[in-house]
Design an enzyme around this catalytic site. Structure first.
Site, short mmCIF file in Angstrom:
data_model
loop_
_atom_site.label_atom_id
_atom_site.label_comp_id
_atom_site.label_asym_id
_atom_site.label_seq_id
_atom_site.Cartn_x
_atom_site.Cartn_y
_atom_site.Cartn_z
N ASP A 309 -41.31 -28.16 1.53
CA ASP A 309 -41.57 -29.73 2.02
C ASP A 309 -42.17 -30.13 0.65
O ASP A 309 -42.91 -28.90 0.55
CB ASP A 309 -42.29 -29.24 3.35
N GLU A 364 -37.78 -30.12 -1.97
CA GLU A 364 -37.71 -31.83 -1.00
C GLU A 364 -38.23 -32.55 -2.55
O GLU A 364 -39.90 -32.27 -2.22
CB GLU A 364 -38.58 -31.55 0.06
#
Length: 688
Positions: A309, A364
């Site tokens: 992330d 991401e």
């Protein structure tokens, strides 16, 4: 830039090699020795003294001091009881008492804590000694890395129709069979690493080595992963190493009383947008902590990889805040790049892929950093995939801002194909971001309040539902087939979940009403959610058979703005989409790369998918040696109309041996043709 060079000489000499260095969870935190002794070890360079307290000593703050070691480390040995039992019982609570150089006395949870729980009336988590007498034993080996990655993005806590926090056991018993049936071969588990604030969606981590106890025990999570493996499904962990919660009593922040320790001191250690702390990736002990964290989840729980992330925030000193990315190389190579973070990501990927052959890592990243998904040996960052984050934004923009007849085919194709050559992407039409309150899912943008009153299959569809169901399938298929080398779906969106996602918080009176997924809607035969579910299932199963996700990029032969038609080939499969809201076409010719016979394989207009059943699946299509749209052969697509024209369609075709093709009619709109063999009708009612 030249390939980065890593020097392993010092780690090999000081730490026994990176294998041992990245298994530091075996020496830090709490460790049970063969003779029953418990060893507690922490890194707290800013502390003046450390003590251990808990149930085992009646919460005496000073009876068990740690010994100060070199390099800011502290160690404590607790011998076994006289009867040989552990000095700290399984399930008992512990705290580290930190005396700072400023004279403060702080109560902390070990950064290496394996299990933490929250009392009913408390907002702070407690460190619990986890050492069960009969731990869960994993039974099934990891599956091989899938050829085509089809990801089911999941959150354990909302994986139930009930308005409560669901459990690991519920997911194992009730959700895993659905995922298997849908044809997904990978699960991405969100919000597993412990986070004190449930509504953070798991992105404000407080305990990095602890599986969230709000869903159950570590053993129940192990069973979930083990059962998934028995089904041939790989499981990825949503890994948050981009930042950490600011919590002090139950987080990493100010663990030793200082502003730094695991983080940069001062403003560099603060994320202004996320209100969180930023790691100091140049620190030896931070590298030990983070790299060991990756190994812990791979070894202890047998995860198969990670979705990292916040990679964009890690890559740049500006963290992507107030910065746009046009693709110019000056945006990626300059002083704005955080080289410490970049090297950490390269090191993490290098170690993971060196030690675990089938490990999968996904970044991401919204910036488009070059070589992010190229091997470290080539000077890349080493990720296997990056998320194609522009794709869901494009679909939402189209549905919000454009009338049906104004959809731009070239813009859609550009967004779906705009990725760096040789760097794999995970495509998705929508993810958890679109499901959150404040936004809308595709189904909600398309059908809105009509979903509450007009989804019955017992009555004819009204125009809003008809348009919404057909477009929902069309958007997902073209994203699946053209947008990347993998595909992702957030749980519930496959059947057009009718509500947004909102976690309990003060703003909604701590309600769980929207923090759930209503899988029960799929089980009701009289509702059309089942039809969308069936199409998503068969779309995945069709990809599993023909493998377009693992094939080279598609060849787009047509993107006709006037006709609103898109045609492309990928993996010996021909796709035809007609996005026109009202027009049908006579004798519509499409180009193909090889000659042969085509038959219908997948038809989105089939009644079981919420279509109108207008295609005759016995129809055969034959190519002609007539070049068209830069392809050597072409054909006119047709099939007898079984009902009056209504709706739009898309088609797909796949090679079944030499000179034989199968037509997979993925009619998300409806493809129909006159019985004279000359006509393709692809209209759909315009409704706005």
């Amino acid at each position: 830039s030249p390939p980065a060079v890593f020097c392993y000489t010092t780690p090999n000499e000081a730490e026994g090699g990176f294998d041992q260095f990245t298994r530091s969870y075996n020496s830090f935190g709490e460790q049970r020795q063969p003779d029953g002794t418990l060893v507690f070890k922490e890194w707290a360079p800013g502390a003046e003294a450390l003590f251990l307290t808990g149930d085992f000593n009646g919460w005496d703050k000073f009876s068990h001091p740690y010994t100060h070691m070199d390099f800011g480390k502290w160690e404590l040995h607790l011998p076994p009881n006289k009867d040989g039992t552990s000095p700290v019982c399984h399930g008992s609570q512990l705290k580290v008492v930190v005396h700072t150089k400023d004279g403060e006395r702080l109560y902390r949870i070990s950064p290496w804590a394996k299990y933490v729980t929250q009392q009913r009336d408390s907002v702070v988590y407690d460190w619990v000694h986890w050492d069960p007498p009969s731990p869960y034993v994993l039974k099934h080996p990891r599956p091989k890395k899938p050829r085509s990655l089809r990801i089911y993005e999941s959150h354990v806590g909302i994986a139930s129709p009930e308005g409560r926090i669901a459990s690991y056991s519920n997911f194992t018993a009730n959700v895993l069979p659905r995922i298997k049936d849908l044809g997904y071969n990978c699960i991405q588990l969100m919000a597993i690493m412990e986070h004190a604030y449930y509504a953070s969606f798991g992105y404000q981590i407080t305990s990095f080595f602890a599986a969230s106890s709000r869903y159950g025990t570590p053993d129940e999570l192990k069973e979930l992963i083990d059962v998934a493996h028995s089904m041939g499904i790989v499981v990825l962990l949503d890994m948050v190493h981009s930042h950490a919660s600011k919590n002090t009593e139950d987080g990493l922040n100010r663990f030793d009383g200082s502003d730094s320790c695991f983080f940069h001191g001062g403003s560099r250690g603060e994320h202004s947008l996320w209100d969180s702390r930023l790691f100091n990736y140049s620190s030896w002990e931070v590298l030990r902590f983070l790299l060991s964290n990756l190994r812990w989840w791979m070894e202890e729980y047998r995860f198969d990889g990670f979705r990292f992330d916040g990679v964009t925030s890690m890559l740049y000193h500006h963290h992507g805040i107030g910065s746009g990315f046009s693709g110019d190389y000056s945006e990626y190579f300059g002083l704005q790049v955080d080289e410490d973070s970049l090297v950490y990501l390269m090191l993490a990927n290098h170690i993971l892929h060196s030690l675990y052959e089938d490990c999968i890592t996904i970044a991401e990243d919204v910036s488009g950093m070059p070589a992010l998904c190229r091997p470290v040996t080539e000077g890349g960052c080493g990720f296997d995939y990056r998320l194609a984050m522009a794709v869901p934004d494009k679909w939402i923009q189209i549905l919000k801002e454009y009338k049906d007849e104004d959809w731009n085919m070239g813009d859609i194709i550009y967004t779906l194909t705009n990725r760096r050559y040789g760097e794999s992407c995970i495509a998705y039409a929508e993810s958890h971001d679109q499901a959150l309150v404040g936004d809308k899912t595709l189904a909600f943008w398309l059908m809105d309040k009509d979903m509450y009153t007009n989804m019955s299959a017992m009555v004819p569809m009204n125009p809003v539902i008809d348009r919404g169901i057909q477009l929902h399938k069309m958007i997902r298929l073209i994203t699946h087939s053209l947008g990347g080398e993998g595909y992702l779906n957030f749980m519930g969106n496959e059947f057009g979940h009718p509500e947004w996602l909102d976690f309990p918080r003060q703003g909604n009176n701590e309600s769980y009403h929207y923090a759930r997924r209503q899988f029960n809607l799929v089980d009701m035969d009289h509702l059309r959610y089942q039809q969308l579910y069936a199409f998503d299932r068969d779309m995945n199963r069709t990809e599993d058979k023909y493998g377009w996700l693992s094939a080279p990029p598609a060849f787009v032969s047509a993107k006709h703005e006037g006709d609103k038609v898109i045609v492309f080939e990928r993996a010996n499969v021909l796709f035809i989409f007609n996005f026109h809201p009202s027009n049908s076409y006579s004798g519509y010719r499409v180009g193909v790369g090889a000659p042969g016979k085509y038959t219908i394989k997948l038809d989105s207009d089939a009644v079981q998918y919420g279509g109108h059943g207008r295609l005759d699946h016995s129809t055969e299509f034959f190519t002609e040696p007539l070049p068209f749209n830069e392809r050597s052969y072409s054909m006119q697509v047709w099939t007898p109309i079984l009902q009056p024209p209504r709706g739009c369609y898309a088609t797909i075709c796949e090679m079944q041996g030499e000179n034989f093709w199968r037509l997979i009619n993925a009619q998300l709109f409806n493809l129909f043709v006159l019985p004279d063999g000359r006509s393709l009708y692809g209209g759909r009612h315009l409704w706005r």
